[in-house]
Design a protein around this motif. Structure first.
Motif, PDB file in Angstrom:
ATOM      1  N   PRO A  97     -80.869  23.564 -52.013  1.00 18.63           N
ATOM      2  CA  PRO A  97     -81.614  22.552 -51.783  1.00 18.63           C
ATOM      3  C   PRO A  97     -81.761  22.232 -50.432  1.00 18.63           C
ATOM      4  CG  PRO A  97     -79.473  22.203 -52.795  1.00 18.63           C
ATOM      5  CD  PRO A  97     -79.432  23.510 -52.651  1.00 18.63           C
ATOM      6  N   LEU A  98     -82.836  21.618 -50.083  1.00 17.64           N
ATOM      7  CA  LEU A  98     -83.270  21.486 -48.851  1.00 17.64           C
ATOM      8  C   LEU A  98     -83.310  19.874 -48.465  1.00 17.64           C
ATOM      9  CD1 LEU A  98     -84.181  22.695 -45.963  1.00 17.64           C
ATOM     10  CD2 LEU A  98     -86.505  22.168 -46.624  1.00 17.64           C
ATOM     11  N   LEU A  99     -82.593  19.229 -47.436  1.00 17.42           N
ATOM     12  CA  LEU A  99     -82.722  18.009 -47.224  1.00 17.42           C
ATOM     13  C   LEU A  99     -83.867  17.545 -46.476  1.00 17.42           C
ATOM     14  CD1 LEU A  99     -78.859  17.297 -46.797  1.00 17.42           C
ATOM     15  CD2 LEU A  99     -79.979  17.156 -48.749  1.00 17.42           C
ATOM     16  N   ARG A 148     -82.740  29.319 -40.303  1.00 17.39           N
ATOM     17  CA  ARG A 148     -82.019  30.017 -39.539  1.00 17.39           C
ATOM     18  C   ARG A 148     -80.803  29.157 -39.094  1.00 17.39           C
ATOM     19  NH1 ARG A 148     -86.028  33.456 -35.883  1.00 17.39           N
ATOM     20  NH2 ARG A 148     -86.837  31.095 -35.858  1.00 17.39           N
ATOM     21  N   LYS A 149     -81.006  27.867 -39.065  1.00 16.34           N
ATOM     22  CA  LYS A 149     -80.343  27.140 -38.447  1.00 16.34           C
ATOM     23  C   LYS A 149     -79.555  26.124 -39.398  1.00 16.34           C
ATOM     24  CE  LYS A 149     -83.041  26.278 -34.235  1.00 16.34           C
ATOM     25  NZ  LYS A 149     -83.675  25.307 -33.567  1.00 16.34           N
ATOM     26  N   LEU A 150     -79.856  26.552 -40.558  1.00 17.18           N
ATOM     27  CA  LEU A 150     -79.212  25.762 -41.770  1.00 17.18           C
ATOM     28  C   LEU A 150     -78.200  26.834 -42.491  1.00 17.18           C
ATOM     29  CD1 LEU A 150     -82.289  24.042 -43.406  1.00 17.18           C
ATOM     30  CD2 LEU A 150     -80.590  22.968 -41.895  1.00 17.18           C
ATOM     31  N   GLU A 151     -76.863  26.505 -42.266  1.00 22.43           N
ATOM     32  CA  GLU A 151     -75.773  27.412 -42.656  1.00 22.43           C
ATOM     33  C   GLU A 151     -76.036  27.930 -44.208  1.00 22.43           C
ATOM     34  OE1 GLU A 151     -70.694  27.455 -42.678  1.00 22.43           O
ATOM     35  OE2 GLU A 151     -72.052  25.657 -42.159  1.00 22.43           O
ATOM     36  N   VAL A 152     -76.079  26.996 -45.056  1.00 23.00           N
ATOM     37  CA  VAL A 152     -76.330  27.495 -46.541  1.00 23.00           C
ATOM     38  C   VAL A 152     -77.430  28.225 -46.843  1.00 23.00           C
ATOM     39  CG1 VAL A 152     -77.870  25.456 -46.919  1.00 23.00           C
ATOM     40  CG2 VAL A 152     -76.388  26.496 -48.772  1.00 23.00           C
ATOM     41  N   PHE A 153     -78.333  28.331 -45.956  1.00 20.02           N
ATOM     42  CA  PHE A 153     -79.684  29.325 -45.988  1.00 20.02           C
ATOM     43  C   PHE A 153     -79.175  30.642 -45.286  1.00 20.02           C
ATOM     44  CE2 PHE A 153     -81.991  25.723 -47.223  1.00 20.02           C
ATOM     45  CZ  PHE A 153     -82.636  26.212 -48.296  1.00 20.02           C
ATOM     46  N   ALA A 154     -78.650  30.383 -43.966  1.00 22.10           N
ATOM     47  CA  ALA A 154     -78.373  31.631 -43.255  1.00 22.10           C
ATOM     48  C   ALA A 154     -77.168  32.392 -43.906  1.00 22.10           C
ATOM     49  CB  ALA A 154     -77.884  31.385 -41.870  1.00 22.10           C
ATOM     50  N   ARG A 155     -76.237  31.967 -44.723  1.00 19.38           N
ATOM     51  CA  ARG A 155     -75.163  32.546 -45.238  1.00 19.38           C
ATOM     52  C   ARG A 155     -75.666  33.435 -46.449  1.00 19.38           C
ATOM     53  NH1 ARG A 155     -72.241  28.510 -45.730  1.00 19.38           N
ATOM     54  NH2 ARG A 155     -72.563  28.234 -48.030  1.00 19.38           N
ATOM     55  N   GLN A 156     -77.005  33.010 -47.033  1.00 20.20           N
ATOM     56  CA  GLN A 156     -77.252  33.875 -48.278  1.00 20.20           C
ATOM     57  C   GLN A 156     -78.629  34.615 -47.901  1.00 20.20           C
ATOM     58  OE1 GLN A 156     -76.831  31.253 -52.138  1.00 20.20           O
ATOM     59  NE2 GLN A 156     -76.420  29.853 -50.620  1.00 20.20           N
TER      60      GLN A 156
END
Length: 345
Positions: free
Chosen positions: A138-140, A93-101
């Motif tokens: 992808p996840l860093l 939820r704190k990662l924008e690329v995931f929260a946006r999708q």
């Protein structure tokens, strides 16, 4: 000097473990404490407390497609870590690329830890926000490597993106109505109550009527002939069976030339034909018994006499010496001629 030297000796012995050997290396779970207590070079993002050497991460999806509005189970797998129980779950939820999708769907399943292999699995319940989602991003992932040189103790690894298809949700409505297909004439507006006869419009081609008149009866007749061939009536079926029986018996008679008991073979073949032709029980084998039955079958008297004579003659010669080919050949031809005459009845 003699009084001072013992003091120097004691001081040297007290400092010798520190000067000579230095601090003992940190091992075991102390790596995690060292990583947390020594934040020198520690990343401020994408670090979740994992430590080890050659740590790898990747995504696993329960399926590669999901319908719009459905929940997807995606699992982040972290491998080759030395502290799997201390690794923190990345908060997508704190990662924008995931929260946006994706939407974060509670409750989230608990992590699965395998101490033997040094693996921890973080399952996520996610729902794509729209059909434009084409992948799990992808996840860093930073981790602490205590054996790396200073300044390189927090290498970065990445969980590669995984392709995902978002299918349209099933529609609750029925199939859409199709446009009406008809001649253009039927869409013309008519003024008043004037009646438009339905015969107006294109007329069938004249050749079509002629073809139906000719081909219809022809198709019916062809079907009838085909049906009669597939399902012959009782009389034709019996005739076919008799013809097949006669052919089999004739082939049997032609093989008598090589028989060691030709007279008995002649008698047996002809009696077999008569029994099958007129549905007689197998026990009726003597000439007298056969003649008693055949006299009621509308067989000409001359043919019955010829049949009785041949059967009696073959019965009499059954125990005679082996005949020569010149003696047996006329008898074979006589038996075949007899069968052919019986077939004509």
């Amino acid at each position: 000097m003699r009084q001072i030297s013992p003091l120097f000796s004691l001081l040297f012995l007290s400092l010798w473990p520190v000067v000579g050997h230095g601090p003992e290396p940190v091992r075991g779970e102390a790596y995690a404490q060292e990583a947390s207590s020594n934040p020198l070079g520690q990343p401020t993002e994408h670090y979740y407390g994992a430590w080890g050497a050659g740590v790898r991460v990747h995504w696993e999806l329960e399926r590669d497609s999901v319908k719009e509005g459905e929940v997807l189970l995606a699992t982040l797998v972290v491998e080759r870590v030395r502290n799997p129980q201390q690794v923190q779950r990345p908060d997508l939820r704190k990662l924008e690329v995931f929260a946006r999708q994706f939407e974060w769907i509670e409750p989230q399943p608990p992590p699965e830890v395998d101490l033997t292999s040094g693996q921890v699995r973080f399952p996520y319940r996610l729902r794509p926000r729209h059909r434009g989602v084409t992948e799990v991003p992808p996840l860093l992932f930073h981790y602490f490597n205590p054996s790396a040189p200073e300044g390189r103790q927090y290498p970065l690894t990445t969980a590669p993106a995984v392709t995902l298809r978002v299918l349209p949700a099933p529609s609750s409505e029925g199939p859409s109505a199709l446009p009406l297909q008809a001649e253009e004439f039927w869409f013309q507006l008519v003024d008043g109550d004037r009646y438009v006869p339905p015969s107006v419009g294109k007329k069938p081609f004249a050749g079509l009527w002629l073809a139906s008149l000719v081909l219809g009866p022809l198709a019916a007749w062809s079907w009838y002939r085909l049906w009669r061939w597939w399902f012959p009536d009782a009389q034709r079926l019996a005739r076919l069976q008799r013809s097949r029986l006669a052919r089999n018996v004739v082939r049997q008679l032609e093989r008598i030339r090589k028989s060691s008991q030709p007279w008995q073979a002649l008698h047996t073949a002809v009696v077999y034909y008569i029994q099958k032709r007129w549905n007689l029980p197998p026990g009726w084998a003597t000439p007298a018994e056969l003649m008693a039955v055949l006299r009621d079958q509308n067989i000409p008297g001359s043919l019955l006499s010829r049949l009785e004579h041949l059967l009696q003659e073959w019965e009499r010669r059954r125990f005679a010496p082996q005949p020569t080919p010149s003696q047996i050949e006329p008898e074979i031809q006589a038996a075949i001629e007899l069968l052919l005459r019986l077939e004509e009845l």
